[in-house]
Design a protein around this motif. Sequence first.
Motif, short mmCIF file in Angstrom:
data_model
loop_
_atom_site.label_atom_id
_atom_site.label_comp_id
_atom_site.label_asym_id
_atom_site.label_seq_id
_atom_site.Cartn_x
_atom_site.Cartn_y
_atom_site.Cartn_z
N ASP A 72 4.41 9.60 1.78
CA ASP A 72 3.58 10.70 1.31
C ASP A 72 2.62 11.14 2.42
N PRO A 73 1.84 12.22 2.20
CA PRO A 73 0.91 12.70 3.23
C PRO A 73 -0.12 11.65 3.67
N GLU A 74 -0.37 10.67 2.82
CA GLU A 74 -1.34 9.62 3.18
C GLU A 74 -0.69 8.53 4.04
N ASN A 75 0.61 8.63 4.26
CA ASN A 75 1.36 7.67 5.08
C ASN A 75 1.25 6.24 4.59
N ARG A 76 1.21 6.06 3.28
CA ARG A 76 1.18 4.71 2.75
C ARG A 76 2.47 3.97 3.11
N GLY A 77 2.34 2.72 3.42
CA GLY A 77 3.50 1.89 3.69
C GLY A 77 4.00 1.91 5.12
N ARG A 82 7.04 -0.57 9.43
CA ARG A 82 7.23 -0.84 10.87
C ARG A 82 7.38 -2.33 11.12
N LYS A 83 6.58 -3.13 10.42
CA LYS A 83 6.65 -4.58 10.58
C LYS A 83 8.02 -5.11 10.16
N ILE A 84 8.55 -4.59 9.07
CA ILE A 84 9.87 -5.00 8.60
C ILE A 84 10.93 -4.67 9.67
#
Length: 110
Positions: A72-77, A82-84
């Motif tokens: 979403d626009p908040e860039n959650r996750g 990236r870590k995964i």
Amino acid sequence: CALKMLMREKIPWERHIVLITDGQPNAAPGLGNRVSSSAEMKREEIGYKFALSMVRKASQRDIKVSILLITDPENRGVDFARKIALIGKGRFYRVSSAEKIPVSALRMMS
């Protein structure tokens, strides 16, 4: 499920999981469908730990894990996804909607 399937297969070529996700882990084994706020916090914590343990298991068995993050626009996750991909020795792609999936990500899935 993909990890279990690939672990059973004795194939001579590269094994690769492509995970399409919103970056919010929702697998929390053993918690059922609790809905209280404390259970939801626990579900999230267990979900993160479970996802990390699964990707480490895949990596130890030479199974790559790449991420296609639809966020979403908040860039959650983003950080978690990236870590995964880093642990899974795979690629990371981030898009804002399914319509914006880059061709290079689609090629990775073929």
